[in-house]
Structure formats: C-alpha cells, structure tokens
Design a protein around this motif. Structure first.
Motif, PDB file in Angstrom:
ATOM      1  N   VAL A 163       2.356   0.809  -5.026  1.00 35.50           N
ATOM      2  CA  VAL A 163       1.763   0.148  -3.870  1.00 35.50           C
ATOM      3  C   VAL A 163       1.085  -1.160  -4.247  1.00 35.50           C
ATOM      4  O   VAL A 163       0.685  -1.916  -3.375  1.00 35.50           O
ATOM      5  CB  VAL A 163       0.724   1.061  -3.178  1.00 35.50           C
ATOM      6  CG1 VAL A 163       1.406   2.296  -2.665  1.00 35.50           C
ATOM      7  CG2 VAL A 163      -0.393   1.411  -4.122  1.00 35.50           C
TER       8      VAL A 163
ATOM      9  N   GLU B 110       2.113  -3.893  -5.338  1.00 35.01           N
ATOM     10  CA  GLU B 110       2.785  -5.087  -4.821  1.00 35.01           C
ATOM     11  C   GLU B 110       2.351  -5.364  -3.381  1.00 35.01           C
ATOM     12  O   GLU B 110       1.977  -6.484  -3.026  1.00 35.01           O
ATOM     13  CB  GLU B 110       4.285  -4.840  -4.885  1.00 35.01           C
ATOM     14  CG  GLU B 110       5.113  -6.077  -4.726  1.00 35.01           C
ATOM     15  CD  GLU B 110       6.590  -5.712  -4.704  1.00 35.01           C
ATOM     16  OE1 GLU B 110       7.330  -6.409  -4.012  1.00 35.01           O
ATOM     17  OE2 GLU B 110       6.962  -4.709  -5.357  1.00 35.01           O
ATOM     18  N   HIS B 111       2.362  -4.332  -2.545  1.00 35.16           N
ATOM     19  CA  HIS B 111       1.934  -4.460  -1.157  1.00 35.16           C
ATOM     20  C   HIS B 111       0.508  -4.972  -1.078  1.00 35.16           C
ATOM     21  O   HIS B 111       0.199  -5.908  -0.338  1.00 35.16           O
ATOM     22  CB  HIS B 111       1.979  -3.095  -0.459  1.00 35.16           C
ATOM     23  CG  HIS B 111       3.370  -2.608  -0.218  1.00 35.16           C
ATOM     24  ND1 HIS B 111       4.245  -3.262   0.604  1.00 35.16           N
ATOM     25  CD2 HIS B 111       4.017  -1.523  -0.672  1.00 35.16           C
ATOM     26  CE1 HIS B 111       5.383  -2.608   0.633  1.00 35.16           C
ATOM     27  NE2 HIS B 111       5.282  -1.545  -0.141  1.00 35.16           N
TER      28      HIS B 111
ATOM     29  N   ALA C 123       0.094  -8.606  -2.092  1.00 37.54           N
ATOM     30  CA  ALA C 123       0.579  -9.538  -1.064  1.00 37.54           C
ATOM     31  C   ALA C 123      -0.422  -9.635   0.076  1.00 37.54           C
ATOM     32  O   ALA C 123      -0.708 -10.728   0.589  1.00 37.54           O
ATOM     33  CB  ALA C 123       1.932  -9.056  -0.539  1.00 37.54           C
ATOM     34  N   PHE C 124      -0.956  -8.490   0.440  1.00 39.29           N
ATOM     35  CA  PHE C 124      -1.942  -8.413   1.508  1.00 39.29           C
ATOM     36  C   PHE C 124      -3.189  -9.239   1.166  1.00 39.29           C
ATOM     37  O   PHE C 124      -3.639 -10.101   1.935  1.00 39.29           O
ATOM     38  CB  PHE C 124      -2.277  -6.933   1.704  1.00 39.29           C
ATOM     39  CG  PHE C 124      -3.267  -6.658   2.776  1.00 39.29           C
ATOM     40  CD1 PHE C 124      -2.939  -6.872   4.111  1.00 39.29           C
ATOM     41  CD2 PHE C 124      -4.526  -6.163   2.480  1.00 39.29           C
ATOM     42  CE1 PHE C 124      -3.851  -6.597   5.104  1.00 39.29           C
ATOM     43  CE2 PHE C 124      -5.429  -5.883   3.463  1.00 39.29           C
ATOM     44  CZ  PHE C 124      -5.086  -6.107   4.781  1.00 39.29           C
TER      45      PHE C 124
ATOM     46  N   VAL D  48       1.747  -7.741   6.826  1.00 40.69           N
ATOM     47  CA  VAL D  48       2.326  -7.566   5.491  1.00 40.69           C
ATOM     48  C   VAL D  48       2.981  -6.203   5.364  1.00 40.69           C
ATOM     49  O   VAL D  48       4.051  -6.057   4.794  1.00 40.69           O
ATOM     50  CB  VAL D  48       1.250  -7.750   4.408  1.00 40.69           C
ATOM     51  CG1 VAL D  48       1.836  -7.525   3.030  1.00 40.69           C
ATOM     52  CG2 VAL D  48       0.665  -9.144   4.503  1.00 40.69           C
ATOM     53  N   PHE D  49       2.342  -5.195   5.910  1.00 45.47           N
ATOM     54  CA  PHE D  49       3.002  -3.882   5.899  1.00 45.47           C
ATOM     55  C   PHE D  49       2.597  -3.071   7.130  1.00 45.47           C
ATOM     56  O   PHE D  49       1.634  -3.389   7.816  1.00 45.47           O
ATOM     57  CB  PHE D  49       2.780  -3.091   4.616  1.00 45.47           C
ATOM     58  CG  PHE D  49       1.360  -3.057   4.123  1.00 45.47           C
ATOM     59  CD1 PHE D  49       0.991  -3.798   3.016  1.00 45.47           C
ATOM     60  CD2 PHE D  49       0.418  -2.271   4.746  1.00 45.47           C
ATOM     61  CE1 PHE D  49      -0.304  -3.763   2.551  1.00 45.47           C
ATOM     62  CE2 PHE D  49      -0.877  -2.224   4.274  1.00 45.47           C
ATOM     63  CZ  PHE D  49      -1.246  -2.980   3.177  1.00 45.47           C
ATOM     64  N   SER D  50       3.375  -2.034   7.363  1.00 47.40           N
ATOM     65  CA  SER D  50       3.205  -1.255   8.581  1.00 47.40           C
ATOM     66  C   SER D  50       1.997  -0.334   8.495  1.00 47.40           C
ATOM     67  O   SER D  50       1.408  -0.147   7.434  1.00 47.40           O
ATOM     68  CB  SER D  50       4.454  -0.417   8.821  1.00 47.40           C
ATOM     69  OG  SER D  50       4.580   0.488   7.757  1.00 47.40           O
TER      70      SER D  50
ATOM     71  N   THR E 263       2.668   2.479   6.060  1.00 47.76           N
ATOM     72  CA  THR E 263       2.419   2.123   4.662  1.00 47.76           C
ATOM     73  C   THR E 263       0.928   2.150   4.371  1.00 47.76           C
ATOM     74  O   THR E 263       0.499   2.656   3.329  1.00 47.76           O
ATOM     75  CB  THR E 263       2.987   0.731   4.366  1.00 47.76           C
ATOM     76  OG1 THR E 263       4.283   0.646   4.922  1.00 47.76           O
ATOM     77  CG2 THR E 263       3.028   0.466   2.891  1.00 47.76           C
TER      78      THR E 263
ATOM     79  N   ILE F  53      -0.898   4.391   1.574  1.00 50.22           N
ATOM     80  CA  ILE F  53      -1.757   3.852   0.513  1.00 50.22           C
ATOM     81  C   ILE F  53      -3.111   4.536   0.557  1.00 50.22           C
ATOM     82  O   ILE F  53      -3.676   4.913  -0.470  1.00 50.22           O
ATOM     83  CB  ILE F  53      -1.899   2.326   0.661  1.00 50.22           C
ATOM     84  CG1 ILE F  53      -0.540   1.658   0.481  1.00 50.22           C
ATOM     85  CG2 ILE F  53      -2.874   1.780  -0.359  1.00 50.22           C
ATOM     86  CD1 ILE F  53      -0.550   0.177   0.774  1.00 50.22           C
TER      87      ILE F  53
END
Lengths: 651, 342
Positions: B40, B42-43, B46-47, B235-237, B240, B244
C-alpha cells in the motif's frame, strides 16, 4: 492382515464408507433405534456363523470392524466423528493382533497418521487446499511422540511372551512342510513363497560354502513311493550322543573343527520339527536330538522360535545298531520283481555298496529321467510306473525311489526331508529359506563312512543342490529347459537388479524388525537394563529412582523453557547494549531515548567507516526486537555481527 | 552531540511551531526495512504527494494528517487563521473521493444544526428525520472552539461511536468517517476551549504554522489554491482506503515496543496530575502503526512513536498548563526525551 478375518467383514467396512459418501450429501442417515438394533443383531449373528464363536481374536476384531461400519452410517455430529477416530485408532492396534509383519506395521503407521491428519483437519475447519498444514502438524506431533515411543518400547514391562502378541489361533499357524513324504507333497509347495525360517551364522560374515542341506526330519518307514517319519521320535540315548563320555566323538574336536553355529528364527508351523544344517549334534533347550540326528521340539511350535544350534557336516558314526539296521532295511511287501531285478543287477556287478550307489545314480542319470514340477499323479505303489515308464518326477520321487531301491539292494537307507538352499541376503547376512525350498534326499549306510548323504535329484538335475529352488527354476527357464511359470513381464521384473536389491533390502529390514523389535522380550529387556546399570533391585528402589528421574526431567524442562522464553530478548538487548558501548567508545554515544534506527543513521554519519556495519547490526537488531517473526539464526548472526564490530574496530 | 548531528532540538526549548516534529522523520521516511509489506506504500505516497503539492512546505504536517486518517482517527488543526487549515482538509477529502461537508462553528450554533432534526411532514403525517451536515465522510469543522460546550458535546458520540442518536433513534454515520476540526489558538477572543473529553476524541492535534520563505514564495508564484483544489483527482477508492485502514491494525507491535509505550504512559502519569489515558495509549499505538505502514514497514519502531508522539500527546497533556506553566507540546517533548527506549 485381513486374511484371518472373514471376507465379508472388510468388504462391509468399505461398503459402509462408500455408502456414507453417497448418503451424506442427501442427508440420509441411520436414524431409527429399532433398525440399528436389528442391524447390530444381524452383524453379531453373521460373525457367529462365520467363525462359529464370538470368542477369540478374529471374531472380536470382526465385531469391532462391523460395529464401526454401522457407526459410519449412523454418525453425523462432531462428537461422533471424534469417537470414530478414537475407535479407528483402536482398530489400528487390533491390526497387530492379527499380524505383526513389518509391512503391516508400516501400513498401520500410515493409517494412524492419516487419522491424526483427519482429526487435525476436522478441528481446523475445512478450508480447501490446506492439506499440507495438518500433515505437517501430524508429522510434528509424531516426531514429538517418537522419543516417548522409544522410551516406552525400551522400558514398558513385558509379559514374558515378549513384544509379540501370541493371541492368534494356533490352527492358522501351519506350514506345508509334510510329515509324510508322498508323491507330489513337495512339488505342491514349489509355488509357496511363505517363509519357513531365517538363519544367521554368528561366527562367519559370509555364507558358508557348499550346498545348504537343512535337516528337518528323518523318515525310516518305507511304503514304496511313500515314506513317513516316526510318530514319536526316539531321542538319541545320552550315552551315545556325540561328545558325551563314552559316546561318539564330538566332530568339532575330532575333525578339523568345522562346527557351524547357526541362529535360526523359525516361523510358527504348529508342528514339532525344527531345522538345522546337516547335521546338528546338540539340541537347543526345549528340543531333543532324535534318532537320525534331527531336532524335535518338545512343544509344538506355535510362535516364532529363535534358537541356536551347532552342526557339523562331518559326523561319522562308527557302527549301526542292529535295530537300526533292521529298520533301515525294512521293505513293504509290494515291491515288484522288476524292481528287485534292477537292484540285484547292480549288486551282481559289484558287491561294494559304494559301487551300488553309483550304479543307481548312473541309472537315474542315463535313462531319460526328467525333473519336473508337475510330474503327474503317482500312487503309493507306483514305483514301477515311475522307474520304468514315466520317468518324470520331483525330488520326493527320486529320494523315495532311490531309498527304496537301496533297501532292495540291501543297503540301509533312509529319507531326509528338509530344505535345500535358501537365499542368502548380503545386506542382512542371513539365509532366507522358503517353503518352496522344501527338499527330500537320501542317506545310505556305508560301512566305511557311516550314514552318507546321497541326493538322487542332483543326478537328474545337476545344479539344484547349489541353488535355492527359485533360482534354479529361473536358470532352467532362461535356458529353455523348463516351461515358464510366469508371464514374461513378471519374469523380467524379478530378474532386474533393482527389484532384487529392493527385495533383499526389504527382507533384511523385515528380519531386523522380527528379531530386534518383536524379539525384544522380557529377558532381552532385563539384560539391556542390567547393562545400563538398572538392575532389578525391588520395587521400592525402582519407584524412588523413577520419581527422582521424573523430578529431574521436570526441572530440566522448566529451566530450559525459562531460558528459551526469557533470556532470548535479554540476550538481544545485552548484545545491542554491547554494540552501543562499542559505538560510544568510537565516539557515537546513543542517548537512552534514542530509537535504534535513528541512532543507526546518526552513528553512521559520525563513523562513516563503520557505517555499513552499523546499519547492518541495527537492522538485525530491529528485526530481532520489533519484527513479527524473528528466527534463532538471526540471533546467532547478530551475536557474530556484534563481535565482529568490536574486533574490527579494535584493529 | 546535538550540535554535531543537528537533528535534535535541545530538550525543554520549545520550537516556535514551524517544525512540527523535532525528530528527523523525513530522513526516516524510507524506513529501516524498505519492503512494502502490505502493498500500500505506493498508494499512500501518491496520496501524500498530491496533498503536498497543494500545501507547500508542510510535508510533515501533511504526513501526520494522512497517518491520522489511516489510523481512523480525527484530526484537530490548531493555528492562526490563513495558514491553510481549510485547504488541507479539503485536499484530503477531494483526494479520496469522499463526501465532504464543511460546518462553520459559531457561538450560536445548536446541536440540531449539525446533527439534523425531525420535521413534521404534512403529506405523510409523520416526523421525518432530515440529516444534518455531519452525515458525511469527511467533515471539516471550522473554528470548533467558537461554538458553545453544548454544540461541541454533540460531536462526542458522533466522533467516538460513528453514530448519532436523536429522539431515541440511532443513525449510523457513513464509513469512513473522518472529522477534521480547526481551532484558533486559545488566547484569541471569543473562544470556548474544548473540554478534555472532547480533546481526547481527537487522535492528533497538529499545527501548520506559516511556511518558510521559499515555500511561501512558491505559493505566491503558483496557481490559486482554490483552482488547484478543484482539479484534484481521487488517488484511490474508498475500498482501498478501508483496506489500508485494516492493514494498519495488522502492523506488528512487539512486546519490546509495547514496553516502551507503557513506559511513556507511566512516566506521564507520574509526572502530571492527570497523565495520558488508556485511550491515549491506544491512540499512540494506532498512530504509530499508521506511521510505520506509511514508511513501508510491518512493525512499529520506537521512532514511529516518537514521530507521532507530540501530535498525539500534546493536546492531551496541555490542560496541565496552569499547573506547570508549560504547554502540552513541551511536556510531550520532555517525555519523549527522557523516557529511555528499552
């Protein structure tokens, strides 16, 4: 193993299993108490009719198996599953009541382990594809139990029969070895692969040279083609026994000391005969040396018997007692004139008995006699038919006819039945003798050399004497002299080197199993314990010793666990503190509140030369102290790293 | 030594507040064991990066805010007006595609104004509940300390239990539920200080502070923040995010680490009349877990506790200020600099 159970019992079990697979998805179950009772009664009746009794091992085991089958049909709840697993374990144990072969033991171990797997799987819940984890748990459990098993095996009190259960019916323990030599009685055994006995030679590491004639029983009573031994053999009088004062000379001392000691493990056969190499000169305990120098067990042999016996191939008797001569010349009335003429034609040529013997052998050799496993039917009085017409026979035909002919020729003769050859197992260094190796030969009295062995079969089938029957037949088949008894594939397979080696290894292991494990009885146990310094000094000492040992073990265990759980983290911490002290010595002091990662970074900056080592040690420390999984290997590595850090920096 | 490495503020000296953490978190950002255990990182990176583009020069505060979100905690931002509190919370909400509501607290705001109330429906002849602005996934409460205690208390149940009860009926709040509250410093006029119980509900309190010169220049030169916020893409749903958040609880806290955490709690209780509550201990643990996860580790290190320590502990210790004359920040800082790592 199930051979001793009625066929329908295991079949019923398998059927119940199959039915369960069919019934369970449909929700069918054995539900009604009346039906259950009726089925149980039917099962009971079936067992009673199959065995004629409800007592005994086989009916008892059958009852368990049958009730277990019915339980399978009835069971539905978790509790019932556990009960069934427990019952199945009991059934595993019952398997040993029926047979204690090595192969059976392996099968039962596998069954036991699989039951454990099933139980573990059951308790973990059914998640598909997770077969390995219960299997590894099972292996772990079994491995943990192994020391206990060994301990119990060594120390568990034996009832004096030893580790081998002897509950099986004596009726089932019978061999094919004939008490009466009639045409076809030995040929019928040629296909039997049952083990007769196994023999080792404690004094030599290789097989003894020469033909291996295992003497079983001496037959005096002639009825033409049929011979039989005495119903109750007379023991050799003690005074005339070899080595006894005033008796015959002990060959081991008189000749060149060629006594061969053998240790024989005899399979139970339910009769009295015991075997030894030609010829034994002393009887092991519980047996007598019968007239004719063969062994005769006093009680019938219903369980595996191990005995030690010495034989010498060079026994020479000096004189033949008159009553013995009389018995050795006695002939039935039915001897035909043709036979008498034949015998007399030999004696007329040369009156020397040895020449007569040679003439007789020459007769068998030259007149187109054939050696065959299937010589056809002969009757008791078919001596003429055999000698002059058909001329096809197996060893018993040759031995019986030769001995009869000798008696007709006036030479005292007797028939000896025993085994010839056997397979020498190089791995286990023992001879394996099978029922198929049963053989009959003759002994004739020659004035200069006493009772002398003459094997007329060797005149017809040269080479048989130096091989066991199977190898002999193999060679004959290979050279096209004999009709093949098996399909080509099986013959090829049995001839291949791998198969032979595997078979020999298996037999060797099986022999070790029989002698070392099953033969571990109360006496061996006591000897072992005595050699370990635990002599039997009465129950008070024993109990005290056991308590002391148990307490000591408990203390050791507790201490060890304490050490393992407690000191591990302490050791990690101590090592890290040592590392910090060393780092401080080099100029990078760690503050008490500083985390290992921060310190590693700071120290690496302060001590650029050591930065790699510092990083590595810190990472190992973090892995040991904070990560979810840390192995012992890492701890050792950590200790080494910390030591290396010091050594390196001092340099 | 501190001079040599330059990472540590000397204990006891309060930083003006621009540098949110005294610990070198940015250096530590890659983690000791740089493996992405839960897949996670990476997510999360980015966030964080996306929000940092909007809030320039406040990486540390942004990271703490993200950690707070991942640990399922509520965030309190305390600072003077105009440093980007609202922008930060809006950026968080937009980057996650979460439903966002902003409530401006004033002294005359009533609980019904935020929770909603039941209104008689003439057509159906019954009372129908009209949910208030609190029924949202990200709720920005601006100037939370301008409302009266009554309205502030109305938040208690919503923040802790994730549901509210009106007229005997319990209404579930949407998941995830994340409250970002801003407040002005206590000394400003017309504020009602949040009670301890309310403060304890916030997992972290962070301060943004004015940006440094270079960051401020970048901001002045850059786009309009409002325009930037509009252009933010999720960035993610939500799924996700929930995953996380689940993974945060799976981060391993070894017994050695829990020893350290408990040492901290014990020390706070010995030194101050009311030390850290057990809930504070949990908050510290969860925040450190989130921090460890963001750094790609599957285990919590003492450094993680230290990184989030001030944000988690300062507002809980702050009410001691009359006794000791020191701010919660200083007290938390002292704790972290005196309790040894076992």
């Amino acid at each position: 193993m199930f051979g001793s159970l009625a066929t329908w019992v295991p079949c019923l079990f398998l059927l119940a299993l199959a039915m369960k697979f069919w019934m369970e998805p449909k929700g069918y179950r054995l539900r009604f108490a009346t039906l259950k009772l009726i089925l149980a009664a039917v099962a009971l009746a079936g067992i009673f009719f199959s065995y004629g009794s409800l007592k005994g091992v086989a009916p008892g085991v059958s009852l368990l198996v049958v009730l277990m089958s019915l339980k399978i049909l009835e069971a539905h709840t978790a509790r019932e599953f556990q009960v069934m697993v427990m019952m199945a374990w009991v059934l595993c144990l019952c398997g040993f009541f029926l047979s204690q072969d090595f192969a059976i033991a392996l099968c039962l171990l596998a069954a036991f382990a699989l039951l454990l797997v099933a139980l573990i799987q059951f308790h973990r819940g059914s998640s598909p594809g997770s077969f390995w984890s219960p299997l590894s748990a099972t292996c772990k459990l079994l491995a943990q139990a192994a020391p206990l098993v060994v301990l119990l095996f060594l120390l568990f009190p034996r009832i004096n029969t030893g580790f081998r259960f002897e509950i099986l019916d004596a009726r089932s323990a019978t061999s094919g070895f004939p008490g009466r030599l009639s045409p076809g009685s030995i040929a019928s055994l040629a296909n039997s692969s049952d083990i007769a006995f196994r023999a080792e030679f404690p004094d030599s590491r290789t097989r003894p040279p020469g033909a291996m004639y295992w003497r079983g029983i001496v037959m005096w009573h002639c009825e033409g083609m049929e011979w039989r031994g005495p119903y109750a053999p007379t023991p050799i009088p003690h005074s005339s026994r070899l080595g006894a004062p005033g008796g015959r000379a002990l060959p081991a001392q008189s000749s060149n000391g060629k006594a061969i000691r053998q240790r024989i493990t005899l399979a139970p056969h339910g009769a009295h005969w015991m075997f030894a190499l030609d010829r034994p000169f002393e009887a092991p305990p519980g047996a007598t040396l019968a007239n004719g120098n063969y062994l005769w067990s006093v009680p019938p042999i219903r369980k595996v018997r191990r005995y030690q016996v010495s034989s010498s191939p060079e026994i020479t008797e000096k004189e033949l007692q008159p009553h013995e001569r009389q018995a050795a010349l006695k002939l039935p009335a039915s001897i035909s004139p043709a036979v008498r003429d034949l015998a007399q034609s030999w004696t007329a040529q040369n009156s020397n008995p040895r020449a007569t013997v040679n003439n007789a052998l020459q007769f068998f050799r030259t007149n187109g006699f054939r050696y065959s496993l299937s010589p056809g039917e002969y009757k008791k009085n078919d001596l003429d038919e055999f000698l002059f017409h058909r001329r096809v026979g197996f060893c018993e035909h040759y031995a019986a006819s030769f001995a009869t002919l000798m008696r007709v020729a006036g030479i005292p003769a007797r028939v000896v039945v025993g085994y010839l050859g056997g397979e020498y197992n190089d791995l286990g260094r023992f001879f394996l003798v099978r029922q198929a190796d049963t053989h009959a030969w003759c002994e004739v009295w020659l004035p200069d050399s006493g009772w002398t062995r003459v094997d007329p079969t060797s005149a017809v089938a040269p080479g048989r004497a130096s091989l066991d029957l199977n190898s002999f037949l193999e060679r004959r088949t290979a050279s096209g002299e004999m009709e093949t008894r098996r399909s080509a594939f099986v013959t090829e397979l049995t001839r291949s080197a791998i198969f032979t080696n595997v078979r020999l290894a298996w037999e060797a292991v099986s022999y070790e199993w029989d002698t070392r494990l099953l033969g571990f009885d109360a006496d061996v146990q006591e000897a072992l314990l005595a050699s370990a310094g635990i002599a039997n000094r009465g129950s008070f000492f024993l109990i005290t010793e056991i308590l002391v040992v148990a307490a000591a073990l408990l203390v050791i265990y507790a201490g060890w666990m304490q050490l393992r759980t407690r000191s591990r983290s302490d050791r990690v911490k101590a090592l890290y503190e040592r590392f910090c002290r060393k780092a401080a010595h080099l100029g990078a002091r760690r503050d008490a509140w500083e985390g290992p990662s921060d310190f590693s970074r700071r120290a690496a900056q302060l001590l650029p030369k050591e930065s790699e080592r510092i990083r590595q040690i810190s990472n190992t420390y973090i892995a040991l102290r904070y990560s979810p999984k840390s192995a012992t290997i890492i701890l050792d590595r950590f200790a080494k790293e910390v030591s290396a850090f010091a050594a390196h920096s001092r340099r | 030594m501190d001079r040599v490495c330059g990472w540590f503020s000397p204990p006891g000296i309060t930083d003006p507040g621009y540098n949110l953490s005294i610990f070198p978190i940015c250096l530590f950002a890659k983690g000791v064991v740089p493996t992405d255990h839960f897949g996670v990182t990476e997510h999360v990176d980015a966030f964080t990066k996306q929000i940092c583009e909007v809030i320039v020069g406040k990486n540390q505060a942004v990271k703490l805010a993200v950690a707070c979100l991942l640990a399922r905690g509520h965030l309190l931002i305390e600072d003077i007006p105009g440093v980007g509190k609202t922008t930060l919370s809006q950026a968080l909400a937009r980057s996650l595609a979460l439903a966002f509501q902003r409530i401006q607290f004033t002294s005359d705001l009533l609980p019904a104004d935020i929770l909603g109330n039941s209104i008689f429906d003439q057509g159906e002849q019954r009372f129908v509940f009209h949910s208030g602005p609190l029924f949202s996934q990200v709720v920005l409460i601006d100037e939370v300390n301008r409302a009266t205690a009554k309205t502030q208390s109305a938040l208690l149940e919503a923040m802790e239990e994730h549901h509210i009860s009106i007229d005997g009926v319990t209404y579930e709040l949407p998941e995830p539920f994340f409250v970002i509250a801003t407040q002005n410093p206590q000394h400003q006029v017309g504020t009602f200080p949040l009670p301890e119980s309310q403060l304890d509900r916030f997992l972290m309190r962070i301060e943004l502070g004015v940006p440094d010169r270079a960051s401020e220049r970048a901001m002045l030169l850059g786009m309009d923040r409002r325009e930037m916020l509009k252009e933010l893409k999720p960035v993610f749903s939500i799924r996700t995010l929930l995953e996380i958040q689940d993974n945060v609880r799976k981060v391993h806290a070894s017994s050695a680490l829990l020893d350290y955490l408990q040492d901290l709690l014990d020390a706070s209780r010995q030194r101050h009349s009311t030390g850290l509550s057990p809930r504070a201990g949990l908050a510290l643990l969860h925040a450190s877990e989130a921090w460890a996860l963001m750094n790609g580790r599957d285990m919590v290190l003492p450094e993680d506790i230290q990184a989030v320590g001030i944000a988690v502990m300062a507002h809980r210790l702050g009410h001691d200020i009359e006794q000791s004359g020191q701010s919660g920040r200083t007290l938390a800082d002292n704790l972290l600099h005196s309790v040894p790592v076992p």
